[in-house]
Design an enzyme around this catalytic site. Structure first.
Site, PDB file in Angstrom:
ATOM      1  N   GLY A  71      -2.132   8.872  -7.626  1.00 47.45           N
ATOM      2  CA  GLY A  71      -2.586  10.124  -8.241  1.00 47.45           C
ATOM      3  C   GLY A  71      -3.828  10.642  -7.542  1.00 47.45           C
ATOM      4  N   ASN A  72      -4.708   9.705  -7.169  1.00 51.03           N
ATOM      5  CA  ASN A  72      -5.956  10.094  -6.507  1.00 51.03           C
ATOM      6  C   ASN A  72      -5.718  10.709  -5.136  1.00 51.03           C
ATOM      7  OD1 ASN A  72      -7.735   9.280  -8.508  1.00 51.03           O
ATOM      8  ND2 ASN A  72      -7.465   7.155  -7.911  1.00 51.03           N
ATOM      9  N   LYS A  82      -1.384   3.203 -23.276  1.00 51.46           N
ATOM     10  CA  LYS A  82      -1.662   4.068 -22.129  1.00 51.46           C
ATOM     11  C   LYS A  82      -2.343   5.365 -22.593  1.00 51.46           C
ATOM     12  CE  LYS A  82      -1.327   5.734 -17.973  1.00 51.46           C
ATOM     13  NZ  LYS A  82      -2.168   5.225 -16.901  1.00 51.46           N
ATOM     14  N   LYS A 130       3.922   4.319 -12.387  1.00 48.40           N
ATOM     15  CA  LYS A 130       4.622   4.782 -11.179  1.00 48.40           C
ATOM     16  C   LYS A 130       4.853   3.656 -10.167  1.00 48.40           C
ATOM     17  CE  LYS A 130       1.349   5.688  -7.631  1.00 48.40           C
ATOM     18  NZ  LYS A 130       0.336   4.808  -8.145  1.00 48.40           N
ATOM     19  N   LYS A 177       0.148  -2.557  -9.375  1.00 48.56           N
ATOM     20  CA  LYS A 177       0.574  -2.527  -7.966  1.00 48.56           C
ATOM     21  C   LYS A 177       1.002  -3.930  -7.523  1.00 48.56           C
ATOM     22  CE  LYS A 177      -2.691   1.158  -6.918  1.00 48.56           C
ATOM     23  NZ  LYS A 177      -1.822   2.227  -7.443  1.00 48.56           N
TER      24      LYS A 177
HETATM   25  P1  ADP Z   1      -3.470   5.115  -7.948  1.00 45.51           P
HETATM   26  O1  ADP Z   1      -3.757   6.478  -8.440  1.00 45.51           O
HETATM   27  O2  ADP Z   1      -3.306   5.056  -6.476  1.00 45.51           O
HETATM   28  O3  ADP Z   1      -2.378   4.408  -8.708  1.00 45.51           O
HETATM   29  P2  ADP Z   1      -5.378   3.376  -9.320  1.00 45.51           P
HETATM   30  O4  ADP Z   1      -6.685   3.936  -9.705  1.00 45.51           O
HETATM   31  O5  ADP Z   1      -4.362   3.167 -10.395  1.00 45.51           O
HETATM   32  O6  ADP Z   1      -4.825   4.304  -8.157  1.00 45.51           O
HETATM   33  O7  ADP Z   1      -5.565   1.976  -8.564  1.00 45.51           O
HETATM   34  C1  ADP Z   1      -6.415   1.887  -7.428  1.00 45.51           C
HETATM   35  C2  ADP Z   1      -7.789   1.401  -7.849  1.00 45.51           C
HETATM   36  O8  ADP Z   1      -7.729   0.018  -8.189  1.00 45.51           O
HETATM   37  C3  ADP Z   1      -8.839   1.460  -6.792  1.00 45.51           C
HETATM   38  O9  ADP Z   1      -9.459   2.713  -6.751  1.00 45.51           O
HETATM   39  C4  ADP Z   1      -9.815   0.366  -7.204  1.00 45.51           C
HETATM   40  O10 ADP Z   1     -10.954   0.941  -7.819  1.00 45.51           O
HETATM   41  C5  ADP Z   1      -9.082  -0.433  -8.250  1.00 45.51           C
HETATM   42  N1  ADP Z   1      -9.081  -1.895  -8.098  1.00 45.51           N
HETATM   43  C6  ADP Z   1      -9.154  -2.741  -9.144  1.00 45.51           C
HETATM   44  N2  ADP Z   1      -9.098  -4.010  -8.735  1.00 45.51           N
HETATM   45  C7  ADP Z   1      -8.978  -3.988  -7.392  1.00 45.51           C
HETATM   46  C8  ADP Z   1      -8.878  -5.015  -6.402  1.00 45.51           C
HETATM   47  N3  ADP Z   1      -8.868  -6.314  -6.740  1.00 45.51           N
HETATM   48  N4  ADP Z   1      -8.792  -4.662  -5.110  1.00 45.51           N
HETATM   49  C9  ADP Z   1      -8.787  -3.337  -4.761  1.00 45.51           C
HETATM   50  N5  ADP Z   1      -8.879  -2.325  -5.669  1.00 45.51           N
HETATM   51  C10 ADP Z   1      -8.977  -2.636  -6.974  1.00 45.51           C
HETATM   52 MG    MG Z   2      -2.394   3.869 -10.823  1.00 49.24          MG
END
Ligand code: ADP
Ligand code: MG
Length: 317
Positions: free
Chosen positions: A15-16, A133, A218, A280
């Protein structure tokens, strides 16, 4: 034995990637970020992958919900699953057109299509009784309670102290349109699919499908799509360059490689929180356990280096 066809991949855009935090997601901004994130996608196409592209939708769905709530007296209220469907269309259009334009400029002849995608969920998923959520705007407690009464929401206090609507985020079971998506990718078309994790649907008693007010993660949905279309690779593009242990702490340690077993262990140890890196990693484990080759988690900026093994985190069995 790996029965998957060579070089089909799913790429999940965070999303970012399209609406970075702290920026108004005006349409010009969204188009600009979409064009920027597609540089990574073009690189994957040039590397020979047939692609299905999935994407997040949180800010866009939040705004769609807000619009329908603000106009509830004058226009029919739209359920969440319709907002998800509408946003799949709007974001699909944006990604499709941006990609068509860059492909043309790059001299690559490839069709792009957007698939409105439903995702099967179980209405008995524990999330349905106990939703976690957050969606939509942040409110103070009084405002949240008024809206909850009016619209029948469940609300919860966030860790930041404000109040938000919560909806179920059930586990995805399968992607309804994956057969068509598979045929399209096999035919060399780029398919934008499963936007926002897909439109949650569940079967009625007679087997007919019906929309369900929920949102599906997602990354988890993308992993199922990747398996169902026979993808060998799963690329997760987000706003960090890779996966770290002790993320954000002084002893932070970036990982270039992870096995499924290590991933499971670090997940249990709490290195990957729910709602961000957790899904993820779970998505990666699910895809690899079903026979996927590898999962790459990296940022749009670092995709080139990551494909050469110089950045990002690769997860393999
Ligand atoms: P997206 O929109 O891509 O799904 P998210 O915000 O859901 O992004 O997930 C990515 C975020 O996960 C990163 O911005 C980071 O701040 C966070 N994060 C949490 N734990 C970790 C980790 N162990 N290693 C890397 N990133 C992490
Ligand atoms: Mg996410």
């Amino acid at each position: 034995m790996n029965l998957s066809s060579p070089k089909t991949a799913v790429v999940a855009l965070g999303g970012n990637a399209i609406s970075p935090m702290g920026e108004t997601d005006s349409l010009p901004n969204q188009f600009r970020h979409t064009r920027e994130s597609l540089v990574a996608v073009i690189h994957l196409i040039k590397s020979g992958y047939e692609l299905a592209i999935t994407h997040g939708n949180a800010p866009q769905v939040g705004n769609a919900l807000l619009r329908t709530e603000l106009t509830a007296d004058t226009a029919p209220l739209l359920p969440l699953y319709i907002c998800v469907a509408d946003i799949q269309g709007g974001m699909g259009y944006m990604i499709e057109q941006c990609l068509q334009n860059v492909l043309k400029r790059s001299g690559i002849r490839k069709d792009v299509v957007t698939m409105i995608t439903q995702v099967l969920i179980d209405e008995n998923d524990p999330e349905v009784v106990n939703p976690t959520k957050y969606v939509g705007q942040r409110y103070d407690e009084d405002a949240a309670r008024r809206l909850a009464d009016r619209f029948g929401w469940q609300i919860r206090r966030t860790s930041a102290g404000d109040w938000r609507r919560v909806v179920p985020s059930p586990l995805p079971i399968s992607i309804i349109e994956s057969g068509s998506i598979k045929e399209l990718t096999r035919a060399g078309k780029i398919v934008v699919a499963a936007g926002g994790g897909g439109i949650p649907v569940h079967p009625n008693e007679d087997g007919s499908l019906e929309g369900f007010d929920a949102v599906v993660d997602k990354d988890l949905a993308s992993a199922i799509l990747a398996h169902e279309i026979g993808a060998t690779e799963f690329f997760i593009l987000t706003d960090v360059d890779g996966v770290a242990l002790n993320f954000g702490q002084r002893n932070e340690e970036w990982l270039s490689e992870l096995t499924v077993n290590e991933s499971r262990r670090f997940l249990e140890e709490g290195h990957f929180p729910p709602g961000s890196m957790g899904p993820k990693i779970t998505a990666a484990i699910n895809f690899l356990e079903k026979g996927g080759n590898s999962v790459l988690i990296t940022s749009i900026r670092k995709i080139r280096e990551a494909l050469k093994g110089e950045s990002g985190t690769v997860i393999r069995d």
